[in-house]
Design a protein around this motif. Structure first.
Motif, PDB file in Angstrom:
ATOM      1  N   GLN A  80     -72.575-100.625  37.760  1.00  0.00           N
ATOM      2  CA  GLN A  80     -72.883-101.038  36.396  1.00  0.00           C
ATOM      3  C   GLN A  80     -73.495 -99.903  35.586  1.00  0.00           C
ATOM      4  OE1 GLN A  80     -75.370-104.493  36.532  1.00  0.00           O
ATOM      5  NE2 GLN A  80     -73.893-105.749  37.667  1.00  0.00           N
ATOM      6  N   ALA A  81     -74.224 -99.010  36.256  1.00  0.00           N
ATOM      7  CA  ALA A  81     -74.888 -97.932  35.534  1.00  0.00           C
ATOM      8  C   ALA A  81     -73.878 -97.001  34.882  1.00  0.00           C
ATOM      9  CB  ALA A  81     -75.778 -97.146  36.487  1.00  0.00           C
ATOM     10  N   ALA A  82     -72.766 -96.740  35.572  1.00  0.00           N
ATOM     11  CA  ALA A  82     -71.747 -95.868  34.979  1.00  0.00           C
ATOM     12  C   ALA A  82     -71.105 -96.533  33.776  1.00  0.00           C
ATOM     13  CB  ALA A  82     -70.713 -95.517  36.032  1.00  0.00           C
ATOM     14  N   ARG A  83     -70.884 -97.817  33.840  1.00  0.00           N
ATOM     15  CA  ARG A  83     -70.234 -98.513  32.738  1.00  0.00           C
ATOM     16  C   ARG A  83     -71.186 -98.736  31.562  1.00  0.00           C
ATOM     17  NH1 ARG A  83     -68.931-102.394  35.454  1.00  0.00           N
ATOM     18  NH2 ARG A  83     -70.443-103.984  34.839  1.00  0.00           N
ATOM     19  N   GLN A  84     -72.421 -99.049  31.846  1.00  0.00           N
ATOM     20  CA  GLN A  84     -73.382 -99.345  30.776  1.00  0.00           C
ATOM     21  C   GLN A  84     -74.214 -98.121  30.400  1.00  0.00           C
ATOM     22  OE1 GLN A  84     -75.741-102.611  32.186  1.00  0.00           O
ATOM     23  NE2 GLN A  84     -74.032-104.070  32.221  1.00  0.00           N
ATOM     24  N   LYS A  85     -73.889 -97.004  31.007  1.00  0.00           N
ATOM     25  CA  LYS A  85     -74.633 -95.770  30.727  1.00  0.00           C
ATOM     26  C   LYS A  85     -76.147 -96.018  30.850  1.00  0.00           C
ATOM     27  CE  LYS A  85     -71.048 -94.012  27.627  1.00  0.00           C
ATOM     28  NZ  LYS A  85     -70.726 -93.474  26.287  1.00  0.00           N
TER      29      LYS A  85
END
Length: 258
Positions: A174-179
């Motif tokens: 999720q961190a990669a997608r939500q920056k």
């Protein structure tokens, strides 16, 4: 005419006559306890009471009684310190036995090697390096993942490698997608145990997670910045660390069942 010799002889006869009854009385004097024949048995003269004898004897006995009482009290007082000394000896002997037994238990206890409270320099070193390791291992920036990956390679050992990967498995997707930017700061720590080259540290940390998705340019125009969805929380967990090549590495992460 009488001569001096006649006077001398007369005087001798008179003296002889005067001494004769006394000699006869001596010859018939009774010997022993029986009275002489023809004589009446007489009673011995009664002893005259001496005035004040009974009173004196009573006073002497009365004076002896306090003296005897004082003697008994003095003996009791003399024995009291001896009794106290015996009791103290027994108590001290019992305490010495208990202390010896307790010391043996402490020597046999595995916790006897705990130097967390005695080796202050080592305790401070462990706390400092553990705080740095936790901050690096639990912080993540989608724009610069290098520090996070490097911390996982250099600060973890043993089963902590898989534990760390499991904890961040869903977060990284999720961190990669939500920056997402995750920041962890250790607010306090306590070294629970140090046993040679191993230690256990209780860690208190503040953690924030902020998403920066929705910002940037689109068609040459600046898109309005979306409101950050920040999450802030406190965390408490324990880590077991081991000293390798002069540095303390995390070998176990205990989240207390969470």
């Amino acid at each position: 005419m009488p001569t001096p010799r006649h006077h001398l002889n007369r005087r001798r006869r008179r003296q002889a006559l005067a001494d004769r009854p006394t000699a006869a009385a001596r010859a018939h004097a009774p010997v022993g306890l029986l009275p002489a024949p023809g004589s009446r048995p007489g009673r011995p003269p009664a002893a005259k009471p001496v005035r004040g004898t009974t009173e004196a004897a009573g006073e002497e006995a009365a004076a002896d009684r306090p003296a005897a009482a004082r003697t008994t009290k003095d003996r009791a007082r003399g024995l009291a310190p001896l009794v106290v000394l015996c009791v103290l000896t027994l108590l001290l002997g019992g305490f010495a036995g208990w202390a010896h037994s307790r010391a043996g238990e402490l020597r046999d206890d595995p916790a006897r090697g705990n130097t967390a409270l005695t080796d202050l320099a080592r305790t401070s070193e462990i706390k400092g390096q553990t705080a740095e390791a936790v901050a690096a291992l639990f912080s993540y920036d989608h724009a610069d993942t290098g520090p996070f990956e490097r911390a996982g390679r250099t600060l973890l050992t043993g089963k902590a490698v898989d534990q760390h990967r499991t904890l961040f498995g869903g977060v990284l997707a999720q961190a990669a997608r939500q920056k997402t930017v995750i920041t962890t700061t250790v607010t306090d720590s306590a070294v629970e145990r140090i046993d040679g080259d191993r230690a256990r540290v209780l860690v208190y940390a503040d953690q924030s997670s902020v998403s920066t998705a929705g910002t940037g340019k689109a068609g040459g125009k600046q898109r309005p910045k979306a409101q950050d969805r920040g999450v802030y929380a406190g965390a408490m967990f324990a880590v077991d660390v081991v000293r390798r090549d002069g540095r303390w590495l995390v070998e176990n992460i205990d989240t207390f069942g969470r």
